[in-house]
Structures are given as C-alpha cells and as structure tokens.
Design an enzyme around this catalytic site. Structure first.
Site, PDB file in Angstrom:
ATOM      1  CE  LYS A  14       4.889  -1.850  -8.090  1.00 48.18           C
ATOM      2  NZ  LYS A  14       4.413  -3.174  -8.479  1.00 48.18           N
ATOM      3  NE  ARG A  89      -1.390  -1.107  -6.086  1.00 47.77           N
ATOM      4  CZ  ARG A  89      -0.060  -1.566  -5.436  1.00 47.77           C
ATOM      5  NH1 ARG A  89       0.416  -0.586  -4.847  1.00 47.77           N
ATOM      6  NH2 ARG A  89       0.285  -2.779  -5.347  1.00 47.77           N
ATOM      7  NE  ARG A 128       6.359 -10.097  -2.752  1.00 50.77           N
ATOM      8  CZ  ARG A 128       6.107  -9.040  -3.529  1.00 50.77           C
ATOM      9  NH1 ARG A 128       6.607  -8.247  -4.168  1.00 50.77           N
ATOM     10  NH2 ARG A 128       4.571  -9.295  -3.893  1.00 50.77           N
ATOM     11  NE  ARG A 161       3.294  -8.292   0.280  1.00 52.86           N
ATOM     12  CZ  ARG A 161       3.383  -7.308  -0.784  1.00 52.86           C
ATOM     13  NH1 ARG A 161       4.530  -6.682  -1.312  1.00 52.86           N
ATOM     14  NH2 ARG A 161       2.191  -7.116  -1.271  1.00 52.86           N
ATOM     15  NE  ARG A 172      -0.958  -8.349  -4.152  1.00 55.34           N
ATOM     16  CZ  ARG A 172       0.173  -8.977  -3.863  1.00 55.34           C
ATOM     17  NH1 ARG A 172       0.328 -10.068  -3.623  1.00 55.34           N
ATOM     18  NH2 ARG A 172       1.470  -8.310  -4.205  1.00 55.34           N
TER      19      ARG A 172
HETATM   20  P1  AMP Z   1       2.169  -3.517  -2.596  1.00 55.18           P
HETATM   21  O1  AMP Z   1       3.284  -3.706  -1.374  1.00 55.18           O
HETATM   22  O2  AMP Z   1       2.597  -2.391  -3.422  1.00 55.18           O
HETATM   23  O3  AMP Z   1       2.012  -4.829  -3.484  1.00 55.18           O
HETATM   24  O4  AMP Z   1       0.961  -3.336  -2.022  1.00 55.18           O
HETATM   25  C1  AMP Z   1       0.474  -4.024  -1.194  1.00 55.18           C
HETATM   26  C2  AMP Z   1      -1.183  -3.795  -0.838  1.00 55.18           C
HETATM   27  O5  AMP Z   1      -1.155  -2.442  -0.074  1.00 55.18           O
HETATM   28  C3  AMP Z   1      -2.001  -3.715  -2.219  1.00 55.18           C
HETATM   29  O6  AMP Z   1      -2.497  -4.874  -2.716  1.00 55.18           O
HETATM   30  C4  AMP Z   1      -3.103  -2.931  -1.588  1.00 55.18           C
HETATM   31  O7  AMP Z   1      -3.999  -3.333  -1.019  1.00 55.18           O
HETATM   32  C5  AMP Z   1      -2.254  -1.773  -0.733  1.00 55.18           C
HETATM   33  N1  AMP Z   1      -1.932  -0.744  -1.630  1.00 55.18           N
HETATM   34  C6  AMP Z   1      -0.431  -0.372  -1.428  1.00 55.18           C
HETATM   35  N2  AMP Z   1      -0.222   0.734  -2.450  1.00 55.18           N
HETATM   36  C7  AMP Z   1      -1.625   1.324  -2.643  1.00 55.18           C
HETATM   37  C8  AMP Z   1      -2.015   2.336  -3.408  1.00 55.18           C
HETATM   38  N3  AMP Z   1      -1.164   3.364  -4.055  1.00 55.18           N
HETATM   39  N4  AMP Z   1      -3.364   2.305  -3.444  1.00 55.18           N
HETATM   40  C9  AMP Z   1      -4.202   1.560  -2.852  1.00 55.18           C
HETATM   41  N5  AMP Z   1      -3.663   0.407  -2.379  1.00 55.18           N
HETATM   42  C10 AMP Z   1      -2.576   0.262  -1.911  1.00 55.18           C
END
Ligand code: AMP
Length: 217
Positions: A14, A89, A128, A161, A172
C-alpha cells in the site's frame, strides 16, 4: 474533494504504491502508519499513546486515528484529492471516515484492494527497509538501495521497522483478518471496490490503479 483508499494486508504494498501514485496523480498520500511513526519519533502525546499498540502489532484506538486524519485534512485543505493508506482499518474508522467526509461535503470515491498471496506478504515484510528520515520504502532483494543502508532519495539511514519482526507480523496479519477484512464486503456492497492484482512490481500495480482513475474524469 476526491478521496480514494488503498486496502490490503500488511506487506501488500500500500505505502509503496501510494508513494508512486502520489508522484504521478493529484492524490496526496495520507498514511496513518507514517503519521504515527513520526509522532513516536517526535515523542508527541499521540506518539506516547500509540507506541505500545504499534510495538505489539495491535491497532491504535479509533478515536486517535480519526482525530489525526481530521486534523491533517483541516491543515491541508478540504478541496484537495486524498489517498488514504492503512486507514480505515476497522468498521468504526470506516463509519468515522464517512461522517468526516460528509462534514466536508465529500464522499469516498473508490477503494482499491491490493491482492497478494500470503507467502509474498511475508517475504515482503521480512525484507522491508524504511528510511528513518523520509519514510521511503525498500526491500533488501526486490528493491535494494544503491548503497546498503543509505536512502537513495534523501541519503538518510534505512532501518527495519521494529514491528516487522516475526512475532509482531503474525499478530498484524491476524488483526487484519479479524478487523480489517470486513471492510472489503462493506465497500464491495457499495459498488466502489476495485480488486487489483498486486503481486508484481509496484509500477505494474500503480498503472492498474492509474488506469481506473483516468477513466473517472
Ligand atoms: P502500517 O504502517 O500501516 O503498517 O501501520 C503500522 C502500525 O501503526 C499498525 O500496526 C498499527 O499499530 C498502527 N496503525 C496504522 N494505521 C492505523 C489505523 N488506521 N488504525 C489503527 N492503528 C493503525
């Protein structure tokens, strides 16, 4: 105001695809994950609240997410075109987004579901690397930096990360199955879901989405 969102499991690409679309279309890239990582780095109140959830691979509370997205749109202006990545989400976030867009006189125009087999997700996440400075995303095998550990774009250091470790990734992916997958049905029922094969290169995925966007105008 036009809005689209990219939906898909962790590792579906994404963020990578959104960055490429943002470079070639008017859509601004809004990644809640990037915003939260910046907040954690800055040690802001949102960052302090979000950190433990992120380290476990759990979702940050809906009201925090909805607040930071609203603040971002208010700051950047409700007349632009937005592309959400990693948001919404949960069903509550999806409902909150609808209400927020309605308050700006807008609605969600399209949802792109990035479809990727599970084994590809896992290998993408395991390899990554992210630039600590500008957030650019790389992969040690599929998309390496020219100089190991150094961002091609800004020269900043790249890192893995902390939530890209095996245990957190498993959680996740479970969280995605439990809380995010239901959004697919919601948007399909509304007739705005576009399923996109995203197992190939980011450019191929970007082109598939760009074709749909180009047909709208
Ligand atoms: P991402 O970079 O999108 O994989 O997000 C990394 C982490 O940030 C996720 O595992 C969540 O802990 C948090 N996070 C990011 N976006 C959201 C969201 N829309 N709702 C809740 N937690 C989020």
């Amino acid at each position: 105001m036009k809005t689209i969102l990219l939906l898909g499991a962790p590792g579906a690409g994404k963020g990578t695809v959104a960055a490429r679309l943002a470079a070639t279309t008017p859509y601004r890239h809004v990644s809640t994950g990037d915003m939260l990582r910046e907040a954690v780095k800055a040690g802001s109140p949102v960052g302090l609240e979000a950190r433990a959830f992120m380290e476990r691979g759990d979702l940050v509370p809906d009201e925090v997410i909805l607040r930071i997205v609203r603040e971002r749109i208010e700051r950047e202006g409700a007349s632009g075109a937005y592309m959400f990545d990693g948001f919404p989400r949960t069903r509550a976030q999806a409902d909150g987004l609808d209400a927020m867009l309605a308050s700006f006189g807008a609605k969600l125009n399209g949802v792109f579901l990035l479809v990727v087999p599970r084994e590809v997700l896992i290998s993408r996440i395991a390899g990554r690397r992210v630039c600590r400075q500008c957030g650019a995303v790389y992969h040690v095998v599929n998309m390496p930096t020219r100089v190991e550990g150094v961002c091609d774009r800004c020269g900043g250091p790249t890192y893995q990360r902390p939530d890209d470790n095996e245990a957190t990734v498993a959680n996740r992916l479970d969280v995605y199955e439990r809380q995010t997958r239901e959004l697919i049905d919601l948007y399909r029922a509304r007739g705005i879901l576009h399923e996109v094969d995203a197992a190939g290169s980011p450019e191929a995925t970007r082109d598939r989405i760009a074709q749909v966007l180009a047909a709208w105008v």
